[in-house]
Design a protein around this motif. Structure first.
Motif, mmCIF file in Angstrom:
data_model
loop_
_atom_site.group_PDB
_atom_site.id
_atom_site.type_symbol
_atom_site.label_atom_id
_atom_site.label_comp_id
_atom_site.label_asym_id
_atom_site.label_seq_id
_atom_site.Cartn_x
_atom_site.Cartn_y
_atom_site.Cartn_z
ATOM 1 N N ASN A 163 75.628 14.167 56.039
ATOM 2 C CA ASN A 163 75.086 15.308 55.677
ATOM 3 C C ASN A 163 75.158 16.272 57.050
ATOM 4 O O ASN A 163 74.553 16.115 58.208
ATOM 5 C CB ASN A 163 73.364 14.959 55.704
ATOM 6 C CG ASN A 163 72.553 15.991 55.496
ATOM 7 O OD1 ASN A 163 72.786 17.070 56.001
ATOM 8 N ND2 ASN A 163 71.358 15.667 54.465
ATOM 9 N N GLU B 24 72.348 17.565 59.142
ATOM 10 C CA GLU B 24 71.620 16.879 60.145
ATOM 11 C C GLU B 24 72.639 16.033 61.035
ATOM 12 O O GLU B 24 72.053 16.083 62.349
ATOM 13 C CB GLU B 24 71.168 15.538 59.213
ATOM 14 C CG GLU B 24 69.951 16.104 58.286
ATOM 15 C CD GLU B 24 68.636 16.617 58.495
ATOM 16 O OE1 GLU B 24 68.358 16.121 59.801
ATOM 17 O OE2 GLU B 24 68.113 17.381 58.103
ATOM 18 N N LYS C 145 70.116 6.554 61.750
ATOM 19 C CA LYS C 145 70.252 7.228 60.646
ATOM 20 C C LYS C 145 71.661 7.176 59.690
ATOM 21 O O LYS C 145 72.260 7.673 59.198
ATOM 22 C CB LYS C 145 70.260 9.059 60.715
ATOM 23 C CG LYS C 145 68.814 9.416 61.267
ATOM 24 C CD LYS C 145 67.975 9.400 59.920
ATOM 25 C CE LYS C 145 66.814 10.398 60.137
ATOM 26 N NZ LYS C 145 66.126 10.531 58.813
ATOM 27 N N LEU D 73 71.587 8.492 51.210
ATOM 28 C CA LEU D 73 71.860 9.879 51.594
ATOM 29 C C LEU D 73 70.902 10.826 51.021
ATOM 30 O O LEU D 73 70.559 11.912 51.540
ATOM 31 C CB LEU D 73 73.228 10.023 51.329
ATOM 32 C CG LEU D 73 74.231 9.363 52.345
ATOM 33 C CD1 LEU D 73 75.605 8.884 51.706
ATOM 34 C CD2 LEU D 73 74.347 9.922 53.579
ATOM 35 N N GLY E 87 67.544 11.349 52.498
ATOM 36 C CA GLY E 87 67.484 11.659 53.865
ATOM 37 C C GLY E 87 67.403 10.570 54.910
ATOM 38 O O GLY E 87 67.456 10.852 56.217
ATOM 39 N N THR F 249 72.301 9.986 57.231
ATOM 40 C CA THR F 249 72.825 11.028 57.551
ATOM 41 C C THR F 249 74.056 11.052 57.771
ATOM 42 O O THR F 249 74.997 12.064 57.775
ATOM 43 C CB THR F 249 72.047 12.141 58.485
ATOM 44 O OG1 THR F 249 72.231 11.579 59.933
ATOM 45 C CG2 THR F 249 70.663 12.515 58.339
ATOM 46 N N ILE G 100 75.965 17.762 52.132
ATOM 47 C CA ILE G 100 76.562 16.451 51.954
ATOM 48 C C ILE G 100 77.922 16.430 51.425
ATOM 49 O O ILE G 100 78.051 16.860 50.485
ATOM 50 C CB ILE G 100 75.740 15.248 51.097
ATOM 51 C CG1 ILE G 100 74.186 15.263 51.627
ATOM 52 C CG2 ILE G 100 76.231 13.841 51.320
ATOM 53 C CD1 ILE G 100 73.388 14.356 50.793
#
Length: 353
Positions: free
Chosen positions: A137, A140, A159, A222, A225, A228, A247
């Motif tokens: 992502n 992020e 993450k 993913l 969230g 990431t 993404i």
């Protein structure tokens, strides 16, 4: 006498026609021989095609059972070519002079021919391929994660997700400056590399949200969230990109890890001319794009991405500029003994605090 000559002439004509228009018995994966492509091939060449859908294990089993008979062209992954040929002799060499080599992406053709050469003979050439690398992502993770070991960066702590499987070991090894594939012939060296990777993965555990087991699990992580930055397949990243433009799949700087499904000639195949005709036909960019639409993965056809569906083409070209394609690390056959080393490493990483 006249009757005998006429019958002989008729028989010879029939044999000549059969030689020119054989039936191709194709042993392949689902999506690799879509109906519209088969129809176009049959119309343009006069050959007919009988498609049997299979997978690696079944392909090898079928060809072993018949000593390489029953089919004229098969499509095992490249790591299922050298070993079965050396052990069972189920393939015959490919005459590369009968292929239009200009249709292939050069780096893929070279890598596959190298990895399927036995005693100086080439047994496989590339067709459909895919990779694993990074799915991020980008909103992020930003520019933090560019290689596998960047998953250990504090900026993405908690993450991160990847599998405790051999692609993770291989990917981390390359990102750490090692070449695990070059060490395949040296078990002691390979064990040394894996021990370095083990230490890195243990150090990285604090960053990991969870070790994913299935593709749907990772995609949900993913989408929500919770994750990431991850290791995953290119097609999964592109699918997620359709839902969330932030993404996407990114080829790591040390190289994505690539698999290739090949073309091989079974040892007792009876329609080599039709097999070569099929390979040259489906490797044409416009035809290859139809197979990509059917299978979901790209082929080793040079320039075929230009004919792909616009959305998929854009995702592919963003993920794979030419230098990223040339930097793909293609999986070679795995020598005996290495899987046990990997398994022990993965067990210790899993058990580490």
């Amino acid at each position: 006498m006249t009757r005998t000559i006429l019958l002989t002439s008729t028989l010879l004509a029939g044999l000549a026609g059969a030689a020119q228009a054989d039936t191709l018995r194709l042993l392949t994966w689902g999506g690799y021989a879509p109906d519209d492509v088969v129809e176009m091939f049959e119309e343009q060449t006069g050959h007919t095609v009988e498609v049997t859908k299979s997978n690696n294990e079944e392909m090898i089993a079928k060809l072993r059972a018949t000593g390489g008979g029953g089919f004229d062209l098969a499509q095992p992954s490249q790591d299922r070519v050298m070993g079965p040929q050396m052990e069972f002799g189920i393939y015959k060499p490919i005459d590369v002079s009968k292929l239009n080599q200009d249709l292939f992406i050069p780096s893929m053709l070279e890598a596959t021919m190298k990895n399927t050469t036995v005693n100086g003979d080439v047994y496989g050439v590339p067709h459909v391929w895919g990779t694993s690398g990074l799915v991020l992502n980008t909103a992020e993770a930003g520019d933090t994660v560019k290689d596998y070991t960047d998953l250990c960066d504090p900026a993405v702590a908690g993450k991160v997700s990847y599998r405790l499987k051999r692609p993770t070991l291989i990917g981390f090894a390359f990102a750490m400056g090692e070449d695990p594939f070059a060490a395949y012939g040296d078990e002691a060296k390979y064990k040394e590399i894996m021990e370095k990777v083990e230490a890195k993965l243990v150090e990285c555990k604090a960053n990991v949200k969870t070790y994913w087991g299935g593709g749907d699990e990772l995609m949900n992580l993913l989408r929500s969230g919770e994750v990431t930055a991850s290791m995953a397949w290119d097609t999964g990243g592109w699918k997620l990109n359709g839902d969330n433009a932030d993404i996407t799949f990114v080829a790591p700087t040390s190289g994505a890890l690539g698999w290739i499904d090949t073309f091989v000639l079974p040892a007792k195949g009876q329609a080599d001319d039709a097999a070569y005709a099929w390979i040259n036909f489906v490797m044409q960019p416009e035809i290859a794009a139809k197979i990509t639409a059917s299978a979901g993965n790209f082929t080793a056809s040079a320039g075929a991405d230009e004919y792909a569906e616009e959305g998929l083409k854009a995702k592919y070209q963003a993920s794979f500029p030419q230098e990223a394609i040339d930097n793909i690390k293609w999986y070679p056959p795995v020598p005996a003994g290495l899987e046990s080393i990997e398994g022990e490493v993965l067990d210790r990483v899993q058990a580490a605090n």
